[in-house]
Design an enzyme around this catalytic site. Structure first.
Site, PDB file in Angstrom:
ATOM      1  N   SER A   1     -12.660  -5.122   2.340  1.00  0.00           N
ATOM      2  CA  SER A   1     -13.698  -4.499   1.505  1.00  0.00           C
ATOM      3  C   SER A   1     -15.098  -4.977   1.907  1.00  0.00           C
ATOM      4  O   SER A   1     -15.904  -5.352   1.053  1.00  0.00           O
ATOM      5  CB  SER A   1     -13.454  -4.785   0.016  1.00  0.00           C
ATOM      6  OG  SER A   1     -12.266  -4.178  -0.433  1.00  0.00           O
ATOM      7  N   PRO A   2     -15.412  -4.957   3.207  1.00  0.00           N
ATOM      8  CA  PRO A   2     -16.714  -5.462   3.655  1.00  0.00           C
ATOM      9  C   PRO A   2     -17.876  -4.562   3.244  1.00  0.00           C
ATOM     10  O   PRO A   2     -19.035  -4.975   3.342  1.00  0.00           O
ATOM     11  CB  PRO A   2     -16.561  -5.503   5.179  1.00  0.00           C
ATOM     12  CG  PRO A   2     -15.589  -4.412   5.478  1.00  0.00           C
ATOM     13  CD  PRO A   2     -14.598  -4.476   4.337  1.00  0.00           C
ATOM     14  N   LEU A   3     -17.550  -3.353   2.781  1.00  0.00           N
ATOM     15  CA  LEU A   3     -18.585  -2.436   2.290  1.00  0.00           C
ATOM     16  C   LEU A   3     -18.513  -2.277   0.774  1.00  0.00           C
ATOM     17  O   LEU A   3     -18.962  -1.274   0.215  1.00  0.00           O
ATOM     18  CB  LEU A   3     -18.455  -1.075   2.980  1.00  0.00           C
ATOM     19  CG  LEU A   3     -18.730  -1.100   4.491  1.00  0.00           C
ATOM     20  CD1 LEU A   3     -18.440   0.254   5.119  1.00  0.00           C
ATOM     21  CD2 LEU A   3     -20.169  -1.528   4.775  1.00  0.00           C
TER      22      LEU A   3
ATOM     23  N   HIS B   1       0.425 -12.096   1.169  1.00  0.00           N
ATOM     24  CA  HIS B   1      -0.609 -11.286   0.500  1.00  0.00           C
ATOM     25  C   HIS B   1      -1.229 -12.017  -0.691  1.00  0.00           C
ATOM     26  O   HIS B   1      -2.437 -11.956  -0.924  1.00  0.00           O
ATOM     27  CB  HIS B   1       0.006  -9.957   0.059  1.00  0.00           C
ATOM     28  CG  HIS B   1      -0.976  -8.842  -0.030  1.00  0.00           C
ATOM     29  ND1 HIS B   1      -0.597  -7.519  -0.025  1.00  0.00           N
ATOM     30  CD2 HIS B   1      -2.324  -8.822  -0.124  1.00  0.00           C
ATOM     31  CE1 HIS B   1      -1.673  -6.752  -0.118  1.00  0.00           C
ATOM     32  NE2 HIS B   1      -2.727  -7.525  -0.179  1.00  0.00           N
TER      33      HIS B   1
ATOM     34  N   TYR C   1       0.835  -1.196   0.000  1.00  0.00           N
ATOM     35  CA  TYR C   1       0.000   0.000   0.000  1.00  0.00           C
ATOM     36  C   TYR C   1       0.876   1.255   0.000  1.00  0.00           C
ATOM     37  O   TYR C   1       1.540   1.573   0.985  1.00  0.00           O
ATOM     38  CB  TYR C   1      -0.926   0.024   1.216  1.00  0.00           C
ATOM     39  CG  TYR C   1      -1.814  -1.185   1.370  1.00  0.00           C
ATOM     40  CD1 TYR C   1      -2.159  -1.986   0.279  1.00  0.00           C
ATOM     41  CD2 TYR C   1      -2.327  -1.536   2.612  1.00  0.00           C
ATOM     42  CE1 TYR C   1      -2.988  -3.100   0.434  1.00  0.00           C
ATOM     43  CE2 TYR C   1      -3.158  -2.644   2.770  1.00  0.00           C
ATOM     44  CZ  TYR C   1      -3.467  -3.420   1.674  1.00  0.00           C
ATOM     45  OH  TYR C   1      -4.283  -4.512   1.835  1.00  0.00           O
TER      46      TYR C   1
ATOM     47  N   ARG D   1     -16.050  -1.690  -1.256  1.00  0.00           N
ATOM     48  CA  ARG D   1     -15.253  -0.522  -1.657  1.00  0.00           C
ATOM     49  C   ARG D   1     -16.098   0.751  -1.646  1.00  0.00           C
ATOM     50  O   ARG D   1     -15.953   1.629  -2.493  1.00  0.00           O
ATOM     51  CB  ARG D   1     -14.617  -0.750  -3.027  1.00  0.00           C
ATOM     52  CG  ARG D   1     -13.792  -2.037  -3.074  1.00  0.00           C
ATOM     53  CD  ARG D   1     -13.107  -2.261  -4.397  1.00  0.00           C
ATOM     54  NE  ARG D   1     -12.573  -3.611  -4.469  1.00  0.00           N
ATOM     55  CZ  ARG D   1     -11.445  -4.022  -3.898  1.00  0.00           C
ATOM     56  NH1 ARG D   1     -10.722  -3.168  -3.209  1.00  0.00           N
ATOM     57  NH2 ARG D   1     -11.039  -5.275  -4.000  1.00  0.00           N
ATOM     58  N   GLY D   2     -16.986   0.801  -0.672  1.00  0.00           N
ATOM     59  CA  GLY D   2     -17.823   1.982  -0.497  1.00  0.00           C
ATOM     60  C   GLY D   2     -19.181   1.892  -1.164  1.00  0.00           C
ATOM     61  O   GLY D   2     -20.086   2.666  -0.846  1.00  0.00           O
ATOM     62  N   PHE D   3     -19.347   0.965  -2.100  1.00  0.00           N
ATOM     63  CA  PHE D   3     -20.598   0.903  -2.863  1.00  0.00           C
ATOM     64  C   PHE D   3     -21.780   0.592  -1.949  1.00  0.00           C
ATOM     65  O   PHE D   3     -22.874   1.149  -2.122  1.00  0.00           O
ATOM     66  CB  PHE D   3     -20.492  -0.181  -3.945  1.00  0.00           C
ATOM     67  CG  PHE D   3     -21.471   0.007  -5.078  1.00  0.00           C
ATOM     68  CD1 PHE D   3     -21.066   0.538  -6.293  1.00  0.00           C
ATOM     69  CD2 PHE D   3     -22.808  -0.339  -4.935  1.00  0.00           C
ATOM     70  CE1 PHE D   3     -21.968   0.727  -7.330  1.00  0.00           C
ATOM     71  CE2 PHE D   3     -23.719  -0.164  -5.960  1.00  0.00           C
ATOM     72  CZ  PHE D   3     -23.296   0.375  -7.167  1.00  0.00           C
TER      73      PHE D   3
END
Length: 333
Positions: A205-207, A126, A54, A209-211
């Site tokens: 990314s449990p959301l 990773h 990152y 990626r914001g969507f």
């Protein structure tokens, strides 16, 4: 607060994904990010997730500054990092994978220095290097455990076969994979295996990626510079796929309003109900979203609501793959 075991520590089930503080989701601001990290600690967050990939080391350095600031509180915090992906100099989105014994040792030493710690609490592979036996990679990590440089070993985005082979070499503490209402590939195979082997699952990314927050602006995303916002490259955020998936999120919004919680909280609460030792690491750069995400632990879902969400977000209902094919080829090996 919902506490669960991870890498030998009891921590809240909601942790903080730190990737976006360094790249992939628009402009970065170290001052803002450090303030967010400190606010997260004050709110009760104890699990902080990063990787040497990152920002090509920047994110670990940022966490290193945070760790220096918190002093003795470091002992209460679980720092998770990863190694194994590095960038093609000509294309930041072309991922190169390395898992040899020598690379493992070299990567760990560099991460320890950037993070400003003597031990990384949870250290993930990773991605699996297809040219290196997983037994060699995990064997090198086992040596790092004996040396006290890492506390526990994790894997990220790997197949059941690889997880079994790795676990036979040294106990695997956690599997990190993308998991959310709209990314449920692992439910048939990996969740049962994690339960069988006693391995924690960390959902990134449990959301979506914001969507799944319902707050994304289609034009803003699709008109963004791909170099700044990774989502412009993802099939689910493109064209008609975006519109189709947004209709599903509208249903999520309606349910959350009826239950008296935010859309994001409902999406996280559903995930936390799927496995007794599941952790979520929603990412944010902004203090404003920290409390809402953390409070998802307090949302109670009955069986009917959980089943309804599972039906609405059946994998067959989602438009578009979660990654472009070029990236998918390196996952779940």
């Amino acid at each position: 607060m919902m506490k669960r075991m991870l890498a030998g520590k009891m921590v809240p089930a909601v942790g903080l994904g730190c990737m976006g503080m360094s790249e992939f989701y628009g402009e970065t601001d170290d001052t803002q990010s450090l303030a967010t990290l400190e606010a997260a600690l004050d709110l009760g967050y104890r699990h902080f997730d990063t990787s040497d990939m990152y920002g090509s080391g920047h994110n670990e350095e940022l966490l290193g500054k945070f760790i220096k600031r918190i002093g003795a509180k470091r002992q209460d915090v679980l720092i998770a990092s990863k190694f194994g992906i590095y960038r093609d100099p000509s294309d930041k989105y072309k991922l190169l994978i390395e898992g040899s014994r020598d690379y493992v040792k070299k990567a760990c030493e560099a991460s320890l220095k950037r993070l400003n710690v003597e031990q990384i609490d949870l250290y993930y592979v990773h991605r699996r290097d297809p040219n290196t036996p997983i037994e060699e990679t995990v064997g090198a990590l086992a040596e790092l455990v004996k040396e006290g440089k890492i506390g526990a070993i994790g894997l990220s985005e790997m197949s059941p076969e690889t997880l079994r082979k790795a676990h036979a070499v040294h106990p695997i503490a956690a599997l990190q994979s993308e998991y959310s209402l709209w990314s449920r590939d692992l439910e048939q195979t990996m969740l049962p295996l994690c339960e069988q082997l006693g391995i924690a699952l960390v959902a990134y990314s449990p959301l979506g990626r914001g969507f799944l927050t319902g707050k994304l602006d289609k034009n803003q995303i699709q008109q963004s510079d791909a170099a700044a916002d990774f989502r412009t490259k993802l099939p689910r955020f493109q064209g008609e796929n975006f519109d189709h998936n947004l209709e599903l999120v509208k249903t999520l919004e309606k349910m959350s309003a009826e239950l008296g919680c935010s859309t994001a909280q409902l999406a996280l609460a559903w995930l936390l109900d799927q496995y007794a030792n599941l952790h979520v690491i929603p990412g944010t750069k902004r203090i404003a979203y920290l409390e809402g995400n953390f409070s998802a632990q307090n949302v109670q879902l009955d069986a009917a609501a959980s089943a309804m969400l599972g039906k609405i977000f059946d994998p067959s209902a989602i438009a578009g793959k979660r990654y472009p094919d070029a990236i998918l080829q390196g996952t779940n090996l």
